[in-house]
Design a protein around this motif. Sequence first.
Motif, PDB file in Angstrom:
ATOM      1  N   UNK A  29      -5.353 -14.924   1.050  1.00  0.00           N
ATOM      2  CA  UNK A  29      -4.306 -15.713   0.385  1.00  0.00           C
ATOM      3  C   UNK A  29      -3.004 -14.929   0.236  1.00  0.00           C
ATOM      4  N   UNK A  30      -3.128 -13.623   0.000  1.00  0.00           N
ATOM      5  CA  UNK A  30      -1.946 -12.783  -0.215  1.00  0.00           C
ATOM      6  C   UNK A  30      -1.532 -12.030   1.050  1.00  0.00           C
ATOM      7  N   UNK A  31      -2.187 -12.337   2.156  1.00  0.00           N
ATOM      8  CA  UNK A  31      -1.884 -11.728   3.449  1.00  0.00           C
ATOM      9  C   UNK A  31      -1.984 -10.199   3.404  1.00  0.00           C
ATOM     10  N   UNK A  32      -3.106  -9.751   2.862  1.00  0.00           N
ATOM     11  CA  UNK A  32      -3.409  -8.330   2.776  1.00  0.00           C
ATOM     12  C   UNK A  32      -4.488  -8.034   3.811  1.00  0.00           C
ATOM     13  N   UNK A  33      -4.314  -7.014   4.624  1.00  0.00           N
ATOM     14  CA  UNK A  33      -5.326  -6.696   5.636  1.00  0.00           C
ATOM     15  C   UNK A  33      -6.708  -6.452   5.018  1.00  0.00           C
ATOM     16  N   UNK A  34      -7.760  -6.795   5.745  1.00  0.00           N
ATOM     17  CA  UNK A  34      -9.126  -6.576   5.247  1.00  0.00           C
ATOM     18  C   UNK A  34      -9.349  -5.118   4.844  1.00  0.00           C
ATOM     19  N   UNK A  35     -10.036  -4.942   3.727  1.00  0.00           N
ATOM     20  CA  UNK A  35     -10.399  -3.610   3.276  1.00  0.00           C
ATOM     21  C   UNK A  35      -9.309  -2.833   2.568  1.00  0.00           C
ATOM     22  N   UNK A  36      -8.078  -3.341   2.559  1.00  0.00           N
ATOM     23  CA  UNK A  36      -6.972  -2.642   1.898  1.00  0.00           C
ATOM     24  C   UNK A  36      -7.037  -2.904   0.394  1.00  0.00           C
ATOM     25  N   UNK A  37      -6.768  -1.871  -0.407  1.00  0.00           N
ATOM     26  CA  UNK A  37      -6.753  -2.013  -1.861  1.00  0.00           C
ATOM     27  C   UNK A  37      -5.669  -3.018  -2.257  1.00  0.00           C
ATOM     28  N   UNK A  65      -4.284  -3.944  -5.256  1.00  0.00           N
ATOM     29  CA  UNK A  65      -3.221  -3.515  -6.172  1.00  0.00           C
ATOM     30  C   UNK A  65      -2.260  -2.531  -5.513  1.00  0.00           C
ATOM     31  N   UNK A  66      -2.775  -1.621  -4.705  1.00  0.00           N
ATOM     32  CA  UNK A  66      -1.896  -0.682  -4.003  1.00  0.00           C
ATOM     33  C   UNK A  66      -1.002  -1.428  -3.028  1.00  0.00           C
ATOM     34  N   UNK A  67      -1.556  -2.408  -2.340  1.00  0.00           N
ATOM     35  CA  UNK A  67      -0.765  -3.188  -1.395  1.00  0.00           C
ATOM     36  C   UNK A  67       0.363  -3.928  -2.120  1.00  0.00           C
ATOM     37  N   UNK A  68       0.029  -4.581  -3.227  1.00  0.00           N
ATOM     38  CA  UNK A  68       1.047  -5.328  -3.971  1.00  0.00           C
ATOM     39  C   UNK A  68       2.133  -4.408  -4.516  1.00  0.00           C
ATOM     40  N   UNK A  69       1.759  -3.207  -4.912  1.00  0.00           N
ATOM     41  CA  UNK A  69       2.742  -2.250  -5.451  1.00  0.00           C
ATOM     42  C   UNK A  69       3.752  -1.816  -4.399  1.00  0.00           C
ATOM     43  N   UNK A  70       3.373  -1.906  -3.137  1.00  0.00           N
ATOM     44  CA  UNK A  70       4.263  -1.465  -2.059  1.00  0.00           C
ATOM     45  C   UNK A  70       5.153  -2.588  -1.514  1.00  0.00           C
ATOM     46  N   UNK A  71       4.983  -3.807  -2.001  1.00  0.00           N
ATOM     47  CA  UNK A  71       5.773  -4.935  -1.500  1.00  0.00           C
ATOM     48  C   UNK A  71       7.173  -4.951  -2.087  1.00  0.00           C
ATOM     49  N   UNK A  72       8.118  -5.612  -1.420  1.00  0.00           N
ATOM     50  CA  UNK A  72       9.444  -5.825  -2.018  1.00  0.00           C
ATOM     51  C   UNK A  72       9.288  -6.574  -3.346  1.00  0.00           C
ATOM     52  N   UNK A  73      10.201  -6.367  -4.258  1.00  0.00           N
ATOM     53  CA  UNK A  73      10.085  -6.859  -5.635  1.00  0.00           C
ATOM     54  C   UNK A  73       9.741  -8.343  -5.735  1.00  0.00           C
TER      55      UNK A  73
END
Length: 189
Positions: free
Chosen positions: A18-26, A28-36
């Motif tokens: 749903x959030x377009x995060x690659x499989x197996x990626x953390x 919260x860490x992924x969201x923290x690295x996104x543009x604001x």
Amino acid sequence: MDGTLTEPVHDFELIRRELQIPPGVDILQHLAALPAQQAADSHAWLMQHERALAEGSIAAPGAVTLIRALHAEGCRLGILTRNARELAEVTLAAIGLAECFAAGEIVGRWEVEPKPSPAGLQYFAARWDVAPAAMRMVGDHYYDLATAKAAGVPGILINMPEDTWPGMAQWQLRDCAQLLQHWQAAALG
């Protein structure tokens, strides 16, 4: 909380899709690295999704009895979760344990660096003025055990049929009911 005090219901692969995060990626860490703005939109979706799960929470076997017994004995109890504190409060209310945890004893992903960082357990050690070795971290996931190890707190793995992470937990118990039995046996001496 998901999988420790409550029946596990989070579908992390669904959340990643749903959030377009690659499989197996953390997540919260992924969201923290996104543009604001993208991070804000993703967190809003995640909060809404997790709120529905929190409202429908079902206590894990033995969890309510364990927490009520520890609370009645005056044990210091804290929740350290990668979820938002407000959703942990919703979860505790749903399973009938809200009165066992003060607001300052619930630490979520916005209050400290999320697990597996030791920051949450360090917060509790300072707040309670106790040595980490006198505390116990109970959980069902590698992040719980890694957090405990990093903070110098003995870790207890529950609700897992196998020790998936050998050497990470000091104890492995079937569920909260078995943890209560061990705690009562130790208290009797």
